[in-house]
Scaffold this motif. Structure first.
Motif, PDB file in Angstrom:
ATOM      1  N   ARG A  14     -33.179  25.111 -45.918  1.00 52.58           N
ATOM      2  CA  ARG A  14     -32.999  23.707 -46.105  1.00 52.58           C
ATOM      3  C   ARG A  14     -34.075  23.040 -46.583  1.00 52.58           C
ATOM      4  O   ARG A  14     -34.441  22.706 -47.657  1.00 52.58           O
ATOM      5  N   ASP A  15     -34.918  22.621 -45.434  1.00 55.02           N
ATOM      6  CA  ASP A  15     -36.112  21.907 -45.911  1.00 55.02           C
ATOM      7  C   ASP A  15     -37.233  22.809 -46.861  1.00 55.02           C
ATOM      8  O   ASP A  15     -37.658  22.265 -47.735  1.00 55.02           O
ATOM      9  N   HIS A 203     -39.723  18.304 -35.217  1.00 53.54           N
ATOM     10  CA  HIS A 203     -39.673  18.507 -36.586  1.00 53.54           C
ATOM     11  C   HIS A 203     -40.879  18.016 -37.344  1.00 53.54           C
ATOM     12  O   HIS A 203     -40.746  16.829 -37.773  1.00 53.54           O
ATOM     13  N   HIS A 205     -44.027  17.695 -40.124  1.00 46.86           N
ATOM     14  CA  HIS A 205     -44.568  18.019 -41.377  1.00 46.86           C
ATOM     15  C   HIS A 205     -45.964  18.253 -41.533  1.00 46.86           C
ATOM     16  O   HIS A 205     -46.541  17.754 -40.701  1.00 46.86           O
ATOM     17  N   ASN A 239     -43.512  22.290 -43.527  1.00 47.46           N
ATOM     18  CA  ASN A 239     -43.250  22.275 -42.202  1.00 47.46           C
ATOM     19  C   ASN A 239     -43.861  23.064 -41.391  1.00 47.46           C
ATOM     20  O   ASN A 239     -44.853  23.917 -41.795  1.00 47.46           O
TER      21      ASN A 239
HETATM   22 ZN    ZN Z   1     -38.065  17.666 -42.628  1.00 44.72          ZN
END
Ligand code: ZN
Ligand code: KIV
Length: 383
Positions: A14-15, A203, A205, A239
């Motif tokens: 997804r990311d 989560h 970055h 990420n």
């Molecule tokens: Zn993200």
């Protein structure tokens, strides 16, 4: 004392897949999802079903084949997104809907032209609606890294009231310092009244290269899930890298934290994702880069030949790399040359080495690397 488990939530599909050029088709995604399941990740974020028919189909098909992990679908705090996510997850053994909304003043003002109270109301209704489809609902407070802690605590409390099982605290812009992010998590642990009913998730970055450090600060302060990707791929600078956080916990027993990951599959999984996405791994990438277990300077090579642990904190076998590599260059010493020559059948005496070594250096100065194939020629030309 038994180690506490930190759940690994993998968002490579997804990311990670949001990266320009990394788009995968459904069959490629299925291969990766199967591998992530074998690797032992707890949650696979399979996609954002409302975003395209292709992504919807991928989430459906991944839901059908994943045996152990929870399969998660992303949505905005929008009824139709949630309904489509629930539909895409209908075949999952363990389905999770991941819904949420921006909570920083920047997002509230510029993205939503809204107010803090209204954002809580939208989030609350989204979680409630998602709960009407599945038991397991994760709420993300987008841009939590720049959200005021007092307000964030209020948001979390309300989302748990609505039924959220996991609270995702994203440092969406990769802005936080590790100490700051760790304190944010601690603030939530200490100030959200019903926090024992939910798991806090990190989560992070990597815009400032701090995603891994921030995730570790998060778990040290009470988070029990990390959202990450293979090779650290993801929006912009990426990420948190799965292999890094997993091996940090393994290599630091004092943290008393561990994961369900079978680390011996890390190197292979990194290659699988890199090849599938056409996204090369930088050679100096921690854990899985081509140079992560390669030694080229004489001082280091001499140490590693005597005892691997002098310059390696991880046993390469633990991450699926067969052996450390000694790379011969003009910076290599006699010990490395003798070691490599012996490996291909040339047992050089000290006197022979004294003669061969200067020839080796001349060759190495001209050629960047000296391969096993070059060694016999160098020996023949010098003795
Ligand atoms: Zn993200
Ligand atoms: O970085 C972020 O905030 C996200 C959310 C959608 C979870 O990816």
């Amino acid at each position: 004392m038994a180690k506490e488990l930190v759940k690994i939530f993998d968002t490579t599909l997804r990311d990670g897949e949001q990266v320009p050029g990394c788009k995968l088709n459904t069959s490629q995604k299925l291969v990766i999802a199967k591998r992530l399941d074998e690797l032992g990740v707890d949650v696979i974020e399979a996609g954002f079903p409302v975003s395209s028919p292709g992504d919807f189909k991928s989430v459906v098909e991944i839901s059908k084949i994943v045996k152990n992990a929870t399969v998660c679908g992303l949505s905005r705090a929008v009824e139709n997104d949630i309904k489509i996510a629930a539909e895409a997850l209908q075949f999952a053994k363990y389905p999770r809907i991941h819904t949420g909304i921006g909570t920083s003043d920047s997002h509230i003002t510029h993205k939503f032209n809204s107010s803090r109270d209204k954002i809580i109301e939208i989030g609350f209704n989204a979680v409630k609606y998602a709960k009407s489809f599945v038991k397991d609902v994760e709420f993300y407070a987008e841009d939590a890294g720049r959200t005021d802690n007092e307000f964030l605590a209020k948001v979390c409390e309300k989302m748990i009231e609505a039924g959220a099982t996991v609270l995702n605290i994203p440092d969406t812009t990769g802005y936080c310092l590790p100490d700051e992010y760790g304190k944010k998590i601690k603030y939530l642990v200490d100030n959200v009244k019903n926090i024992e009913k939910a798991t806090i998730s990190c989560h992070c970055h990597n815009d400032l290269g701090l995603a891994t450090a921030n995730s570790i600060a998060g778990i040290v302060n009470g988070a029990r899930q990390i959202e990450c990707t293979i090779n650290g791929i993801g929006e912009r600078a990426g990420n948190t890298s799965l292999e890094e956080v997993v091996m940090i916990m393994r290599q630091h027993p004092n943290l008393n934290l561990d994961t369900n990951i079978n680390s011996k599959l890390l190197f292979d999984t990194s290659n699988l994702v890199s090849e599938g996405m056409g996204m090369p791994v930088q050679p100096n990438k921690a854990i899985v880069g081509a140079n992560a277990f390669a030694h080229s300077s004489g001082i280091h090579q001499d140490g590693v030949i005597k005892n691997r642990e002098t310059y390696e904190i991880i046993n390469p076998l633990d991450v699926g790399v067969n052996e450390s590599a000694i790379i011969l260059t003009a910076r290599s010493g006699r010990a490395a040359l003798a070691y490599k020559a012996k490996k291909i059948g040339y047992n050089l005496s000290k006197d022979e080495l004294d003669i061969v070594y200067p020839e080796f250096l001349k060759f190495a100065d001209i050629n960047k690397e000296v391969s096993d194939n070059d060694i016999p020629t160098i020996i023949k030309n010098s003795i």
